[in-house]
Write an enzyme that holds these catalytic residues in place. Sequence first.
Site, PDB file in Angstrom:
ATOM      1  CE  LYS A  86      -3.153  26.772  -6.255  1.00 40.30           C
ATOM      2  NZ  LYS A  86      -4.291  27.645  -6.494  1.00 40.30           N
ATOM      3  CE1 TYR A 120      -9.321  35.124 -14.523  1.00 38.24           C
ATOM      4  CE2 TYR A 120      -7.297  34.913 -15.806  1.00 38.24           C
ATOM      5  CZ  TYR A 120      -8.291  34.352 -15.021  1.00 38.24           C
ATOM      6  OH  TYR A 120      -8.251  33.013 -14.744  1.00 38.24           O
ATOM      7  CB  THR A 139      -7.992  23.981  -7.047  1.00 35.23           C
ATOM      8  OG1 THR A 139      -6.653  24.031  -7.558  1.00 35.23           O
ATOM      9  CG2 THR A 139      -8.349  25.329  -6.442  1.00 35.23           C
ATOM     10  CD  GLN A 143      -6.297  23.879 -10.941  1.00 35.77           C
ATOM     11  OE1 GLN A 143      -6.047  24.501 -11.974  1.00 35.77           O
ATOM     12  NE2 GLN A 143      -7.524  23.757 -10.457  1.00 35.77           N
ATOM     13  NE  ARG A 180     -10.658  39.443  -9.530  1.00 35.89           N
ATOM     14  CZ  ARG A 180      -9.740  38.978 -10.384  1.00 35.89           C
ATOM     15  NH1 ARG A 180      -9.586  37.684 -10.537  1.00 35.89           N
ATOM     16  NH2 ARG A 180      -8.968  39.785 -11.051  1.00 35.89           N
ATOM     17  CG  HIS A 213      -7.455  30.836  -5.669  1.00 34.72           C
ATOM     18  ND1 HIS A 213      -7.803  29.515  -5.789  1.00 34.72           N
ATOM     19  CD2 HIS A 213      -7.499  31.322  -6.933  1.00 34.72           C
ATOM     20  CE1 HIS A 213      -8.039  29.223  -7.052  1.00 34.72           C
ATOM     21  NE2 HIS A 213      -7.861  30.301  -7.777  1.00 34.72           N
ATOM     22  CB  SER A 216      -4.490  26.408 -14.956  1.00 35.64           C
ATOM     23  OG  SER A 216      -5.855  26.746 -14.912  1.00 35.64           O
ATOM     24  CE1 TYR A 258     -10.298  25.764  -9.271  1.00 38.37           C
ATOM     25  CE2 TYR A 258      -9.884  26.432 -11.528  1.00 38.37           C
ATOM     26  CZ  TYR A 258      -9.794  26.671 -10.164  1.00 38.37           C
ATOM     27  OH  TYR A 258      -9.200  27.814  -9.715  1.00 38.37           O
ATOM     28  NE  ARG A 291      -6.902  34.995  -9.517  1.00 35.43           N
ATOM     29  CZ  ARG A 291      -6.744  35.855 -10.508  1.00 35.43           C
ATOM     30  NH1 ARG A 291      -5.975  36.904 -10.348  1.00 35.43           N
ATOM     31  NH2 ARG A 291      -7.323  35.663 -11.672  1.00 35.43           N
TER      32      ARG A 291
HETATM   33  C1  FNR Z   1      -4.914  31.764 -10.516  1.00 41.08           C
HETATM   34  N1  FNR Z   1      -4.981  30.735  -9.579  1.00 41.08           N
HETATM   35  C2  FNR Z   1      -5.510  29.519  -9.937  1.00 41.08           C
HETATM   36  N2  FNR Z   1      -5.458  28.459  -9.074  1.00 41.08           N
HETATM   37  C3  FNR Z   1      -5.928  27.254  -9.442  1.00 41.08           C
HETATM   38  O1  FNR Z   1      -5.854  26.314  -8.657  1.00 41.08           O
HETATM   39  N3  FNR Z   1      -6.454  27.075 -10.685  1.00 41.08           N
HETATM   40  C4  FNR Z   1      -6.535  28.075 -11.607  1.00 41.08           C
HETATM   41  O2  FNR Z   1      -6.985  27.880 -12.717  1.00 41.08           O
HETATM   42  C5  FNR Z   1      -6.084  29.353 -11.215  1.00 41.08           C
HETATM   43  N4  FNR Z   1      -6.170  30.401 -12.069  1.00 41.08           N
HETATM   44  C6  FNR Z   1      -5.520  31.586 -11.772  1.00 41.08           C
HETATM   45  C7  FNR Z   1      -5.438  32.580 -12.737  1.00 41.08           C
HETATM   46  C8  FNR Z   1      -4.705  33.726 -12.483  1.00 41.08           C
HETATM   47  C9  FNR Z   1      -4.587  34.774 -13.535  1.00 41.08           C
HETATM   48  C10 FNR Z   1      -4.068  33.895 -11.231  1.00 41.08           C
HETATM   49  C11 FNR Z   1      -3.252  35.116 -10.931  1.00 41.08           C
HETATM   50  C12 FNR Z   1      -4.184  32.933 -10.263  1.00 41.08           C
HETATM   51  C13 FNR Z   1      -4.325  30.887  -8.260  1.00 41.08           C
HETATM   52  C14 FNR Z   1      -2.851  30.523  -8.355  1.00 41.08           C
HETATM   53  O3  FNR Z   1      -2.670  29.162  -8.584  1.00 41.08           O
HETATM   54  C15 FNR Z   1      -2.110  30.856  -7.043  1.00 41.08           C
HETATM   55  O4  FNR Z   1      -2.788  30.287  -5.956  1.00 41.08           O
HETATM   56  C16 FNR Z   1      -1.927  32.345  -6.826  1.00 41.08           C
HETATM   57  O5  FNR Z   1      -1.744  33.038  -8.021  1.00 41.08           O
HETATM   58  C17 FNR Z   1      -0.726  32.576  -5.928  1.00 41.08           C
HETATM   59  O6  FNR Z   1      -0.618  33.900  -5.609  1.00 41.08           O
HETATM   60  P1  FNR Z   1       0.415  34.916  -6.302  1.00 41.08           P
HETATM   61  O7  FNR Z   1       1.765  34.279  -6.364  1.00 41.08           O
HETATM   62  O8  FNR Z   1      -0.151  35.251  -7.639  1.00 41.08           O
HETATM   63  O9  FNR Z   1       0.357  36.043  -5.333  1.00 41.08           O
END
Ligand code: FNR
Length: 424
Positions: A290, A61, A191, A163, A200, A314, A143, A165, A317
């Site tokens: 974001k 995850y 976000t 942050q 996923r 993101h 988050s 949602y 993702r």
């Molecule tokens: C995220 N990301 C994310 N973004 C957000 O706005 N709300 C969220 O709840 C989450 N949850 C989340 C869970 C996990 C496990 C990951 C890895 C990422 C995205 C996160 O904020 C961010 O945009 C990316 O992780 C940045 O990329 P890198 O540094 O992981 O490559």
Amino acid sequence: MTEAAPVKADPATGGRPAAAPDPGVEKRAATRAPRRLRNVFNLEEFEAVARRHLPRGVFGYVAGAADAWTALGDNRSDFAHVKMMPRVLVGHATRDQATTLFGARYNHPFGIAPMGLSALAAYDGDVVLARAAHALGIPAVMSATSLTSLERVANEGPSRWYQAYLPGDDERIVAMVDRIAAAGYEVLVMTADVPVAGNREDSKRDKFGAPLKPSLDVAMQGLVRPAWLWETMLRTLRVHGMPHFENNDVKRGPPIIAKEVVRSFAGRASLSWHHAQIVRERFKGKVVIKGIIAPEDAARAAALGMDGIIVSNHGGRQLDSSLSSIAALPAVKAAAGNMTVMLDSGVRRGSDVLKAMALGADFVFVGRPFLFAAAVSGVPGVEYAASLLSAEIDRDMAMLGLGSLDALDENVLAPAWRPSSDSA
Ligand code: FNR
């Protein structure tokens, strides 16, 4: 090098300072790796240690990405593609990487991105990330997909960045924004790039969902990771009880382990600029959007009076064919007016931080490595990760001839990569 963040009396923390780092912590963290991280020398290497520590589904995850993981790969290779110009004989005996963001002085130009289910990967993960960030004098964004109440993280972190949602529903938005404001958050990150959940396939294979459906397979995944099972899962159940989704709405959401419940994404697909405007008008602090990649969206955010944007795909993702944020940055910056421009997705090296700033970012955020660090070694792990990144920034600043980040501009890039050059 470590100028303190501003100290404010904060009612939410009973008068404790809201963002004053402990100046001793960074020094300790810089010189000592926690035992489990002694063979980790850069941010990429946290992943291998975390893979051995976390159950397969939880690791997948955090580490994984959407569809074929194309955007995840591009996020790294596009940073590697940008080249820099070393400058010599400049004579800066020390370098200062302190950075001002929304009027606050931070010790480093990077912060911790919001990550859902942090408290499943790391014991008390949301609080751990917030505490480490506070000690380091950097921001951590709490988050919305979290298993800890936003009020607790505001108090115990303390954290000032949240942050959200949000659903496309005016009334629920107003209620949620009021809850966030009442907890004392000063920066609200909305976000915008999750109208639907990203695809996923690894999580489907691992039977990892949120909520988690109990099964023999899921139980076995935990049993073969005894350190995680004991230090994170069982300790969480013992100390805090069954974790719930605490912050998706004003009311508490479902538990993390549930047979039938399907956590609701309902309403997110109808979220629009109309709702962003409601947030802007209702929230008295800073509002940041974001998930911006298109310059047109940056211009729209600026026109609505947003304080900032985070250029982000993101972490790869969401839309797997998305442009990487570093590739998108120059055009987004040109459209962003006076807004503060931040960036995440793929930042792993000090040079990445400096490249992003040279291309117009005021600040960057890093995701996965910090959560892996928290999962394996808690607050000291996160401090160690930050110390590695800050040491790289310091080293690169020396080789680029920079005494402070105020002196950084596009000239640290090789000419072809400078936004002002025709070939960029
Ligand atoms: C995220 N990301 C994310 N973004 C957000 O706005 N709300 C969220 O709840 C989450 N949850 C989340 C869970 C996990 C496990 C990951 C890895 C990422 C995205 C996160 O904020 C961010 O945009 C990316 O992780 C940045 O990329 P890198 O540094 O992981 O490559």
